[in-house]
Write a protein that holds these residues in place. Structure first.
Motif, PDB file in Angstrom:
ATOM      1  N   LYS A  25       0.832  -1.211   0.000  1.00 22.01           N
ATOM      2  CA  LYS A  25       0.000   0.000   0.000  1.00 22.01           C
ATOM      3  C   LYS A  25       0.862   1.256   0.000  1.00 22.01           C
ATOM      4  CE  LYS A  25      -2.648  -1.004   3.561  1.00 22.01           C
ATOM      5  NZ  LYS A  25      -3.758  -0.930   4.560  1.00 22.01           N
ATOM      6  N   GLN A  26       1.932   1.240   0.779  1.00 22.75           N
ATOM      7  CA  GLN A  26       2.747   2.449   0.902  1.00 22.75           C
ATOM      8  C   GLN A  26       3.630   2.693  -0.311  1.00 22.75           C
ATOM      9  OE1 GLN A  26       3.915   3.703   4.629  1.00 22.75           O
ATOM     10  NE2 GLN A  26       5.858   4.615   4.057  1.00 22.75           N
ATOM     11  N   ASN A  28       3.260   1.305  -3.583  1.00 20.49           N
ATOM     12  CA  ASN A  28       2.687   0.989  -4.890  1.00 20.49           C
ATOM     13  C   ASN A  28       3.197  -0.365  -5.389  1.00 20.49           C
ATOM     14  OD1 ASN A  28       1.111   1.447  -7.195  1.00 20.49           O
ATOM     15  ND2 ASN A  28       2.825   2.365  -8.305  1.00 20.49           N
ATOM     16  N   GLU A  30       2.999  -4.839  -5.702  1.00 19.60           N
ATOM     17  CA  GLU A  30       2.193  -6.038  -5.919  1.00 19.60           C
ATOM     18  C   GLU A  30       2.923  -7.207  -5.282  1.00 19.60           C
ATOM     19  OE1 GLU A  30       0.957  -6.664  -9.955  1.00 19.60           O
ATOM     20  OE2 GLU A  30       0.391  -4.547 -10.248  1.00 19.60           O
ATOM     21  N   ILE A  58      -4.829  -5.299  -3.096  1.00 17.25           N
ATOM     22  CA  ILE A  58      -3.460  -5.446  -3.621  1.00 17.25           C
ATOM     23  C   ILE A  58      -3.398  -6.675  -4.528  1.00 17.25           C
ATOM     24  CG2 ILE A  58      -1.045  -5.819  -3.024  1.00 17.25           C
ATOM     25  CD1 ILE A  58      -2.133  -3.070  -2.193  1.00 17.25           C
ATOM     26  N   ASN A  92       5.832  -0.110 -13.630  1.00 15.01           N
ATOM     27  CA  ASN A  92       6.300   0.891 -12.653  1.00 15.01           C
ATOM     28  C   ASN A  92       5.729   0.659 -11.265  1.00 15.01           C
ATOM     29  OD1 ASN A  92       7.947   2.401 -14.471  1.00 15.01           O
ATOM     30  ND2 ASN A  92       6.070   3.297 -15.331  1.00 15.01           N
ATOM     31  N   LYS A  93       5.563  -0.618 -10.932  1.00 17.03           N
ATOM     32  CA  LYS A  93       5.133  -0.988  -9.593  1.00 17.03           C
ATOM     33  C   LYS A  93       6.246  -1.806  -8.944  1.00 17.03           C
ATOM     34  CE  LYS A  93       0.758  -1.194  -8.766  1.00 17.03           C
ATOM     35  NZ  LYS A  93      -0.626  -1.669  -8.585  1.00 17.03           N
TER      36      LYS A  93
END
Length: 312
Positions: A25-26, A28, A30, A58, A92-93
């Protein structure tokens, strides 16, 4: 530039799943499951598979991809995980690998080479023919004699892995364990390795409680359904959480005995997980002994990660 990967590791029941959600969550991210058994459909309770409501939106990967009668090797795991790391990074995760299957995680993160020892086709056929003639147990007993470490990891019915382990010994004079230990590892990724640990007595108590909750949630019925579908002899059913109940369904042990054996095996597995992670990888450890302290520990970990990721 190397792709950044966070890995959250540690023994069963220590709090990895909850931390992974906060990290995702903090930053970004997966999540990629680093549990070699969560790949199997229908094996939910015994593998402590995350529930949909616990995911908090998520994305999670490497869950429910195979049927219980399909073989799944460390090499397969490595290839899948590395593909997911690429896919997630390309969006970009941040890829976050979470789990307790030490060899599997190490293989994926350090690009373990499983195939650089050439195969001897004549020897392979000889080993295959022996299994066809005699069944797998004589070959499996041979592996237990020469390489008990690998024998513990390989189900007798997983003929492909059994043959490969014997083949490496016969062609190199080294056991597969020695062969693996002699390899040097350099990761293709920029790794941030986080470990969660807990005082042993408290961890064991949490493991015992987790098993009780699993039984309440229907673990015995889950095992029964898998057996009814004919999966008893499959590699997947050798997993902790499943194999312990097979004697119960055969009438060889009581349900209470099977539950106690599962608790014992889970505690022993946690001890082996500690040993593996402590000896094999350079991990930053966080003590989760006081679970009430989690509200303080998680923000500390997140702050540490923010400082590290800022420089990547």
């Amino acid at each position: 530039m190397k792709k950044t990967v966070i890995a959250i590791m540690g023994p069963t029941a220590v709090g990895k799943t909850k931390l992974s959600i906060e990290v995702a969550k903090q930053f970004n991210g997966e999540v990629i499951s680093g549990d070699s058994m969560q790949i199997y459909k229908g094996m939910d309770i015994g593998t402590a598979k995350i529930k949909e409501e616990e995911m908090e939106g998520i994305p999670h990967h490497m869950i429910d991809m195979k049927e219980p009668d399909e073989e799944f090797s460390v090499a397969d795991f490595k290839n899948y995980v590395q593909n997911y790391i690429d896919e997630i990074s390309n969006r970009n995760k941040l890829p976050i690998l979470v789990g307790g299957s030490g060899l599997y995680i190490q293989a994926a993160l350090f690009d373990y080479n499983f195939s650089n020892q050439k195969r001897d086709e004549t020897l392979t056929r000889q080993l295959e023919d022996r299994i066809k003639r005699e069944g797998p147990l004589p070959s499996y007993n041979r592996l237990k004699e020469i390489d008990p470490v690998q024998a513990e990891k390989i189900h007798p019915n997983n003929h492909r892995r059994l043959i490969r382990a014997l083949e490496i010994y016969e062609t190199t004079g080294l056991t597969m364990t020695e062969y693996q230990n002699n390899q040097t590892f350099e990761s293709p990724y920029y790794l941030v390795l986080i470990g969660l640990e807990m005082e042993r007595a408290q961890l064991y108590e949490q493991i015992n409680q987790r098993v009780d909750v699993m039984v309440e949630e229907g673990l015995v019925d889950e095992v029964s359904k898998l057996l009814e579908k004919g999966y008893e002899g499959c590699q997947s059913m050798n997993a902790i959480g499943y194999k312990e109940f097979i004697p119960y369904f055969r009438g060889e042990k009581s349900l209470e005995e099977s539950i106690e054996i599962l608790k014992r095996n889970s505690r022993r597995y946690a001890k082996r997980q500690y040993t593996w992670f402590k000896n094999k990888m350079d991990i930053t450890w966080y003590d989760m002994t006081d679970t009430n302290n989690r509200n303080e520990k998680f923000p500390m970990i997140l702050d540490d990660l923010a400082g590290i990721l800022k420089n990547t």
